[in-house]
Design a protein around this motif. Structure first.
Motif, mmCIF file in Angstrom:
data_model
loop_
_atom_site.group_PDB
_atom_site.id
_atom_site.type_symbol
_atom_site.label_atom_id
_atom_site.label_comp_id
_atom_site.label_asym_id
_atom_site.label_seq_id
_atom_site.Cartn_x
_atom_site.Cartn_y
_atom_site.Cartn_z
ATOM 1 N N THR A 161 0.838 -1.201 0.000
ATOM 2 C CA THR A 161 0.000 0.000 0.000
ATOM 3 C C THR A 161 0.874 1.252 0.000
ATOM 4 O O THR A 161 2.012 1.241 0.456
ATOM 5 C CB THR A 161 -0.927 0.060 1.236
ATOM 6 N N SER A 162 0.285 2.318 -0.524
ATOM 7 C CA SER A 162 0.891 3.641 -0.426
ATOM 8 C C SER A 162 -0.089 4.527 0.320
ATOM 9 O O SER A 162 -1.280 4.562 -0.011
ATOM 10 C CB SER A 162 1.172 4.213 -1.820
ATOM 11 N N ALA A 163 0.401 5.215 1.341
ATOM 12 C CA ALA A 163 -0.473 6.070 2.145
ATOM 13 C C ALA A 163 -0.213 7.544 1.844
ATOM 14 O O ALA A 163 0.834 7.913 1.317
ATOM 15 C CB ALA A 163 -0.261 5.790 3.628
ATOM 16 N N ASN A 164 -1.194 8.341 2.194
ATOM 17 C CA ASN A 164 -1.173 9.812 2.122
ATOM 18 C C ASN A 164 -1.498 10.350 0.727
ATOM 19 O O ASN A 164 -2.312 11.246 0.569
ATOM 20 C CB ASN A 164 0.157 10.403 2.597
ATOM 21 N N ILE B 209 11.974 3.675 -5.852
ATOM 22 C CA ILE B 209 12.344 3.154 -4.529
ATOM 23 C C ILE B 209 13.828 3.363 -4.260
ATOM 24 O O ILE B 209 14.673 2.619 -4.778
ATOM 25 C CB ILE B 209 11.992 1.651 -4.443
ATOM 26 N N PRO B 210 14.189 4.362 -3.453
ATOM 27 C CA PRO B 210 15.600 4.539 -3.093
ATOM 28 C C PRO B 210 16.131 3.340 -2.311
ATOM 29 O O PRO B 210 15.379 2.679 -1.577
ATOM 30 C CB PRO B 210 15.579 5.794 -2.205
ATOM 31 N N ARG B 211 17.412 3.070 -2.463
ATOM 32 C CA ARG B 211 18.014 1.900 -1.820
ATOM 33 C C ARG B 211 18.494 2.224 -0.399
ATOM 34 O O ARG B 211 19.661 2.031 -0.057
ATOM 35 C CB ARG B 211 19.157 1.365 -2.671
ATOM 36 N N PHE B 212 17.587 2.752 0.399
ATOM 37 C CA PHE B 212 17.847 2.892 1.830
ATOM 38 C C PHE B 212 16.512 2.837 2.562
ATOM 39 O O PHE B 212 15.467 3.147 1.998
ATOM 40 C CB PHE B 212 18.621 4.174 2.164
ATOM 41 N N GLU B 213 16.571 2.427 3.805
ATOM 42 C CA GLU B 213 15.362 2.306 4.605
ATOM 43 C C GLU B 213 15.155 3.554 5.452
ATOM 44 O O GLU B 213 16.110 4.222 5.849
ATOM 45 C CB GLU B 213 15.436 1.070 5.516
ATOM 46 N N LEU B 214 13.889 3.848 5.733
ATOM 47 C CA LEU B 214 13.524 4.955 6.610
ATOM 48 C C LEU B 214 12.369 4.484 7.480
ATOM 49 O O LEU B 214 11.296 4.145 6.961
ATOM 50 C CB LEU B 214 13.104 6.178 5.786
ATOM 51 N N SER B 215 12.589 4.436 8.777
ATOM 52 C CA SER B 215 11.530 3.949 9.662
ATOM 53 C C SER B 215 10.415 4.980 9.771
ATOM 54 O O SER B 215 10.661 6.197 9.750
ATOM 55 C CB SER B 215 12.085 3.644 11.060
ATOM 56 N N ALA C 203 5.559 7.266 4.602
ATOM 57 C CA ALA C 203 6.619 8.010 5.279
ATOM 58 C C ALA C 203 7.889 8.077 4.442
ATOM 59 O O ALA C 203 8.866 8.701 4.845
ATOM 60 C CB ALA C 203 6.916 7.354 6.627
ATOM 61 N N GLY C 204 7.914 7.423 3.266
ATOM 62 C CA GLY C 204 9.079 7.426 2.422
ATOM 63 C C GLY C 204 10.011 6.270 2.755
ATOM 64 O O GLY C 204 9.745 5.469 3.642
#
Length: 351
Positions: A12-15, A214-220, A304-305
């Motif tokens: 899902t994508s939110a916002n 999709i950037p190759r880093f995670e963001l909580s 949240a990205g």
């Protein structure tokens, strides 16, 4: 008699720009559980395997795995104290972790559906959503993952007793299981109030697809929420409300209006405050427009990205390549996928 079934839950994508914590969109990318239960087995320890995204990160202990912990919560709230004997679960996951594509929401919905199916509870959709909202306190992702499509949702104002029940610490809903925990541990979890969340599906033009960059880093999500202010100006709130009111109708119109949608997907509530967490975000969302990239309708942060969501009717490769070039100037590599808008979660028997 042994029985088997599959559970498939969409990303899902939110916002979707101005709809912070309100709207969600299901995407054709899935978490799939293949489950078998053999009641004649004497083995009471669930066996879990995992493939795909997160295979090296996901706990395979049923008392540590998010999906099975949620399932156990649902079972125990309905008088079933333990997992079934002979339970074997294989999870195949296409949803990247920590990228703003609803991976945790999908895991929670999968757990709710797993508990419902194992216990043969036949809970209605509204009650399934109640259980999900006891774990994932924001309705946008889990609602879209459960029912599918382009969805608006809200948390109902509850009376004092129900409000307190719905806001108990997550540690009481999904308690941690220490190594020496017995079968009585966490046996009486808090029951969810009835009717925590409500939702409505909006229309969606079949010509619109989603491009996930999709950037190759995670963001909580927690880190992305920490940067948000506690208060907003009336001007900024009205800005978002105006655009959300237009967007929920505009995305259902055929043919879709690029100028209308591009402006309606702008935001002043969350994206400006997250720009320092996602280098390149302001340039991508302002430099890639329907004028410069025919086929584009609108562009925003996904949840949240750090994923960028572009809604478009064509020109996907050009949009993705130019967004990738912007990210590369910040030293960030990206992957991209063109996705159909998905349906809701599905549980099917395996014959």
């Amino acid at each position: 008699m042994p029985r088997s079934f599959t559970i498939r839950v969409p990303a899902t994508s939110a916002n979707i720009g101005p709809g912070f914590d309100v709207v969600g969109l299901s995407l054709y990318l899935h978490l799939t559980l293949t489950v078998s239960v053999d009641a004649t087995s004497s083995d009471r320890t669930p066996k879990i395997t995992h493939s795909g995204e997160g295979a090296d990160e996901v706990p395979l202990d049923a008392y540590k795995n998010l999906t099975t912990r949620v399932a156990l919560y649902v079972l125990r709230c309905n008088g079933i104290t333990n997992f079934h004997s002979g339970l074997v679960i294989h999870c195949d996951n296409e949803i990247p972790f920590g990228r703003g594509l609803g991976s945790s929401g999908a895991a929670v919905i999968a757990g709710v559906l797993l508990g419902n199916e194992l216990g043969e509870l036949n809970l209605p959709v509204a009650r399934l959503l109640d259980f999900a909202l006891m774990v994932e306190r924001h309705p946008d992702n889990v609602t879209a993952a459960l029912v599918g499509g382009f969805v608006g949702s809200y948390l109902r104002e509850l009376d004092q007793a129900a409000a307190e029940a719905a806001s108990v610490p997550l540690s009481e809903v999904l308690p941690e299981y220490p190594p020496d925990a017995g079968e009585e541990w966490g046996l009486n979890p808090p029951q969810p109030p009835i009717g925590i969340g409500h939702y409505v599906r909006f229309g969606w033009s079949k010509s619109i697809k989603a491009l996930a960059i999709i950037p190759r880093f995670e963001l909580s999500t927690a880190k992305a929420r920490e940067v948000l202010p506690q208060e907003y100006s009336r001007k900024d709130l009205v800005f978002n409300l105006q655009r959300l009111a237009v967007l929920t109708t505009a995305l259902g119109q055929t043919p879709p209006d690029p100028d209308l949608i591009y402006e309606a997907m702008k935001d002043r509530v969350h994206q400006p405050y997250r720009k320092n967490l996602i280098p390149g975000l302001p340039e991508v969302t302002s430099n890639i427009t329907p004028t410069t990239h025919p086929g584009l309708l609108g562009i925003c942060l996904s949840g949240a990205g750090p994923t960028i969501l572009a809604l478009a009717t064509g020109g996907f490769e050009k949009i993705a390549e130019d967004a990738a070039a912007i990210f590369q100037t910040h030293g960030i590599e990206v992957d991209w996928k063109v996705l159909e808008i998905g349906g809701g979660s599905v549980v099917e028997p395996v014959s």
